[in-house]
Motif scaffolding. Structure first.
Motif, short mmCIF file in Angstrom:
data_model
loop_
_atom_site.label_atom_id
_atom_site.label_comp_id
_atom_site.label_asym_id
_atom_site.label_seq_id
_atom_site.Cartn_x
_atom_site.Cartn_y
_atom_site.Cartn_z
N ASP A 226 45.56 41.92 51.53
CA ASP A 226 45.71 43.12 50.99
C ASP A 226 45.13 43.86 50.26
O ASP A 226 45.00 44.79 50.07
CB ASP A 226 47.61 42.09 49.84
CG ASP A 226 48.22 41.32 50.75
OD1 ASP A 226 48.44 41.91 51.60
OD2 ASP A 226 48.60 41.16 50.33
N PHE A 227 43.83 42.87 48.75
CA PHE A 227 43.84 43.62 48.83
C PHE A 227 42.34 44.27 49.86
O PHE A 227 41.78 46.22 49.49
CB PHE A 227 43.03 42.50 48.15
CG PHE A 227 41.60 43.43 46.95
CD1 PHE A 227 41.69 44.35 45.25
CD2 PHE A 227 39.90 43.86 47.43
CE1 PHE A 227 40.60 44.68 44.97
CE2 PHE A 227 38.84 44.45 46.44
CZ PHE A 227 39.65 45.29 45.48
N HIS A 230 43.79 47.37 50.88
CA HIS A 230 44.33 48.64 50.23
C HIS A 230 42.76 49.19 49.79
O HIS A 230 42.65 50.59 49.89
CB HIS A 230 44.37 48.34 48.96
CG HIS A 230 44.65 48.56 47.90
ND1 HIS A 230 45.32 49.49 47.91
CD2 HIS A 230 43.03 48.57 46.28
CE1 HIS A 230 45.02 50.57 45.76
NE2 HIS A 230 44.21 50.20 45.61
N GLU A 268 45.11 51.63 41.14
CA GLU A 268 46.36 51.55 41.79
C GLU A 268 46.38 50.64 42.55
O GLU A 268 47.93 49.89 42.82
CB GLU A 268 45.56 52.59 43.21
CG GLU A 268 45.69 53.67 42.95
CD GLU A 268 47.09 54.27 42.75
OE1 GLU A 268 48.30 54.66 42.76
OE2 GLU A 268 46.71 54.81 41.60
N TRP A 269 45.50 49.25 42.75
CA TRP A 269 45.98 48.06 42.94
C TRP A 269 45.80 47.23 42.01
O TRP A 269 46.96 46.41 42.07
CB TRP A 269 44.52 47.71 43.36
CG TRP A 269 44.48 45.58 43.56
CD1 TRP A 269 44.27 45.02 42.69
CD2 TRP A 269 45.05 44.90 44.50
NE1 TRP A 269 44.48 43.77 43.13
CE2 TRP A 269 45.12 43.64 44.33
CE3 TRP A 269 45.64 45.53 45.84
CZ2 TRP A 269 45.61 42.60 44.89
CZ3 TRP A 269 45.77 44.35 47.01
CH2 TRP A 269 45.75 43.34 46.28
N THR A 270 46.33 47.54 40.95
CA THR A 270 46.92 46.56 39.28
C THR A 270 47.97 47.40 39.14
O THR A 270 48.98 46.65 38.88
CB THR A 270 45.79 46.91 38.50
OG1 THR A 270 45.48 48.53 38.02
CG2 THR A 270 44.08 46.39 38.54
N ARG A 272 49.99 47.49 41.91
CA ARG A 272 51.07 46.87 42.50
C ARG A 272 51.80 45.87 42.19
O ARG A 272 51.41 45.60 41.49
CB ARG A 272 50.36 46.54 43.76
CG ARG A 272 49.11 47.47 44.54
CD ARG A 272 48.30 47.30 46.00
NE ARG A 272 49.33 47.27 46.97
CZ ARG A 272 48.87 46.76 48.22
NH1 ARG A 272 47.68 47.81 48.25
NH2 ARG A 272 49.43 46.01 48.73
#
Length: 272
Positions: A226-227, A230, A268-270, A272
């Motif tokens: 997923d990372f 992303h 943006e990842w943090t 999610r």
């Protein structure tokens, strides 16, 4: 020029350390081989061929592995985790292996930013093989040039196996300029140390505790696929490790706007 830069008593130029990684297993009778893991996958792949008995072991298990192996392969610093083994320990392992005709193969491809870790100066002794590359620190991956430091009989056997004209004329010309440019080397080490610390701090600001070298950082990731997807969606390519120690390796941004893009993607990842 290479001996002066790496501090080695003798070196064999090869078409990238990959050439040596593929050839070294062919120079031994079937042996018990331990490759440190996780690390550059080509080591384990080629030692698994040619009749050798292969196992992989974590860095914390290598001291025990030396006792019942004929060959031990370790990347120092390690790719991808950045783990390191002190030179005194490596030399002790090399002596133990050499006493029964074995080898310690130390891949120092990422060692230019930590020259104090190198054991290349000791590579004239039996049983110690050191691999060096100009592709990482100097940014010359397409040049296809590396060096092997080892005792003279092993270098002669490797040279005979690889054949003549292993390194092109243009590669020799470019490498001479790179290896002799002490001013550039000093400036590059300072810049990489600064940028490596900046990347580590940036990751920590977003809850990622990473290890690595000034050139890259790695961390175990619960959702590495997923990372990876992303970051790719933000036009940032990271190295994905799906098997074994599942995780992510991230290299250095090159320009300020790229640092901004990495920071935005992490924000943006943090969320999610």
């Amino acid at each position: 020029a290479a001996c002066a830069y790496y501090g080695a008593p003798a070196l064999l130029p090869v078409a990238g350390t990959q050439a040596a990684i593929q050839a070294l297993p062919r120079l031994r009778a079937p042996s018990r081989v331990t490759v440190a893991a996780p690390s550059y996958a080509e080591h384990a792949h080629h030692w698994s061929l040619h009749g050798h008995s292969l196992r992989q072991a974590g860095y914390s298990m290598l001291d025990d592995a030396v006792q019942d192996s004929d060959v031990v392969v370790v990347c120092n610093p390690n790719n991808p985790t950045g783990d390191v083994v002190p030179p005194a320990v490596l030399l002790r392992w090399a002596l133990a292996l050499a006493a029964r005709g074995g080898w310690l193969v130390v891949d120092e491809a990422f060692g230019d930013t930590a020259p104090a870790l190198s054991v290349a100066a000791h590579a004239g002794q039996p049983g110690l093989v050191v691999l060096r590359s100009v592709g990482k620190f100097f940014g010359l991956a397409g040049l296809r040039l590396g060096f092997v430091a080892a005792e003279a009989p092993l270098l002669a056997a490797l040279a005979d196996l690889l054949g003549p004209w292993a390194v092109s004329g243009p590669a020799q010309h470019i490498a001479l300029a790179a290896l002799r440019d002490a001013r550039w080397q000093h400036a590059a080490r300072e810049r990489l140390a600064r940028d490596g610390a900046r990347l580590r701090d940036l990751l920590a600001d977003h809850g990622i505790q990473a290890s690595g070298t000034p050139l890259f950082h790695w961390w175990p990731e619960d959702r590495p696929e997923d990372f990876h997807d992303h970051m790719a969606g933000h036009a940032i390519w990271v190295r994905l490790f799906r098997q074994g120690a599942r995780g992510i390796r991230l290299g250095l941004p090159s320009r300020e706007r790229d640092w901004d893009r990495v920071e935005h993607a992490l924000q943006e990842w943090t969320k999610r």
